[in-house]
Write an enzyme that holds these catalytic residues in place. Structure first.
Site, PDB file in Angstrom:
ATOM      1  N   TYR A  97      -4.271  -0.369   9.668  1.00 17.46           N
ATOM      2  CA  TYR A  97      -4.041  -0.701   8.263  1.00 17.46           C
ATOM      3  C   TYR A  97      -2.610  -0.348   7.868  1.00 17.46           C
ATOM      4  CZ  TYR A  97      -4.706  -0.671   3.181  1.00 17.46           C
ATOM      5  OH  TYR A  97      -4.597  -0.909   1.839  1.00 17.46           O
ATOM      6  N   SER A 129       0.849  -1.200   0.000  1.00 15.53           N
ATOM      7  CA  SER A 129       0.000   0.000   0.000  1.00 15.53           C
ATOM      8  C   SER A 129       0.874   1.236   0.000  1.00 15.53           C
ATOM      9  CB  SER A 129      -0.884  -0.011   1.254  1.00 15.53           C
ATOM     10  OG  SER A 129      -1.511   1.236   1.476  1.00 15.53           O
TER      11      SER A 129
END
Length: 267
Positions: free
Chosen positions: A168, A155
Site C-alpha cells: 500500500y 495517503s
C-alpha cells in the site's frame, strides 16, 4: 460598488462548481462517497462509481437529493474497457467531464516477507495503475478542450511509513509521484493535476481498529488535533482543487490530516 465589495462577491463564486461534471472512481463508499456527494453539493453533476451496484445506487440517490444529475453505471479501475464505457456514457448523457477524482483503493496488512506477489500486484494495480488508467481514459478529452482537473487520492504513506503495509505504501508513494509527473506534462495544456493525502478518517471498515487496538491509539497520539477525521472534512479540499480558486495550483499533494505529518513529540 468598490473593489473590496467586488472581491467579497467574487470570493464564494470561486468555489462554485455549477455547470461542471465530475466522475469519482471508487466513489460509492467511505471517502469516495463523501467526495461524490460533497462535489454535488457544490453544484457539480457527479457520477460516483464503483464495482458494486448497491452502494452505487445509494450514492446516486444522495447525489440526486442535492438537485444534481448523475448516472448509475458500475466501473472497475482494473478494467480499462469499463472506464471507457463509463466515459462515453457520461459524455453522451451529461457532457464532457471537467473533474476526475481517482479514489479507488485497497490495503492489506501483512509482514513484507510474507507478502504474496499476487497480493502485492493486486494492490499496486488498483491503487497506482488504476489511477493511471483513470487518467489515461479521461484526460484526453480534457487536454483537447484545454481545461480539466484531476484529483488523485494519495495517503500519509506517500510521505511516511506505516508498519506492515509495504505494498500500500509503495503504491501511494507512486500516486504522489504520478501526480507530479502528470502535472508537469499536462498543466501547460490547461489540465491541473493534484492529490489529497487523507489523514486518519473513521469509516465503517476501520472503526474497530481505531477504537480498540494499540495501532489505533498510536494513530490518535500522533494526530495533534487529538481526534480522527470525519470523511466529510475532506470535501473542502476536493472542492477547492476542483474550483477556480485553485487555478494556479498543480502538482501538489495536499495533506488533510489533523496535523499528523507535522507531528513529532506530542506529550
Amino acid at each position: 460598488m468598490n473593489e473590496a465589495e467586488n472581491e467579497a462577491k467574487r470570493g464564494p463564486a470561486l468555489f462554485d462548481l455549477s455547470g461542471k461534471r465530475a466522475v469519482v472512481l471508487g466513489g460509492t463508499t467511505g471517502i469516495g462517497r463523501a467526495l461524490s456527494v460533497g462535489l454535488a453539493a457544490a453544484g457539480c453533476d457527479v457520477v460516483g462509481t464503483g464495482r458494486r451496484l448497491e452502494p452505487l445506487e445509494e450514492t446516486a440517490a444522495a447525489i440526486e437529493a442535492t438537485g444534481q444529475r448523475t448516472l448509475r453505471q458500475t466501473a472497475d479501475v482494473g478494467d480499462r474497457a469499463s472506464l471507457i464505457a463509463l466515459r462515453d456514457r457520461v459524455l453522451r448523457e451529461l457532457g464532457p467531464v471537467d473533474v476526475l477524482v481517482n479514489c479507488a483503493g485497497r490495503i492489506r496488512r501483512v509482514p513484507t516477507l510474507d507478502e504474496e506477489e499476487s497480493d502485492w500486484n493486486s494492490i499496486v494495480d488498483t491503487n497506482l495503475t488504476g489511477t493511471l488508467r483513470g487518467c489515461q481514459v479521461f484526460a484526453p478529452q480534457m487536454l483537447e478542450r484545454g481545461a480539466g482537473r484531476i484529483i488523485n487520492i494519495a495517503s500519509l504513506t506517500s510521505f511516511v511509513s506505516f508498519h506492515e503495509v509495504a505494498a500500500y505504501s509503495a503504491s501511494k508513494a507512486g500516486v504522489a509521484a504520478l501526480t507530479r509527473s502528470l502535472a508537469v506534462e499536462w498543466s501547460r495544456h490547461g489540465v491541473l493535476v493534484n492529490a489529497i493525502a487523507p489523514g486518519v478518517f473513521r469509516t465503517a471498515l476501520n472503526q474497530q481498529l481505531l477504537d480498540s487496538t494499540p495501532r489505533g491509539q498510536e494513530l490518535l497520539m500522533r494526530t495533534p488535533m487529538g481526534r480522527f477525521g470525519g470523511v466529510e472534512e475532506l470535501v473542502g479540499a476536493a472542492v477547492f482543487l476542483a474550483s477556480d480558486a485553485a487555478s494556479y495550483v498543480t502538482g501538489v499533494v495536499l495533506p488533510v490530516d489533523g496535523g499528523f505529518l507535522a507531528s513529532g513529540v506530542n506529550q
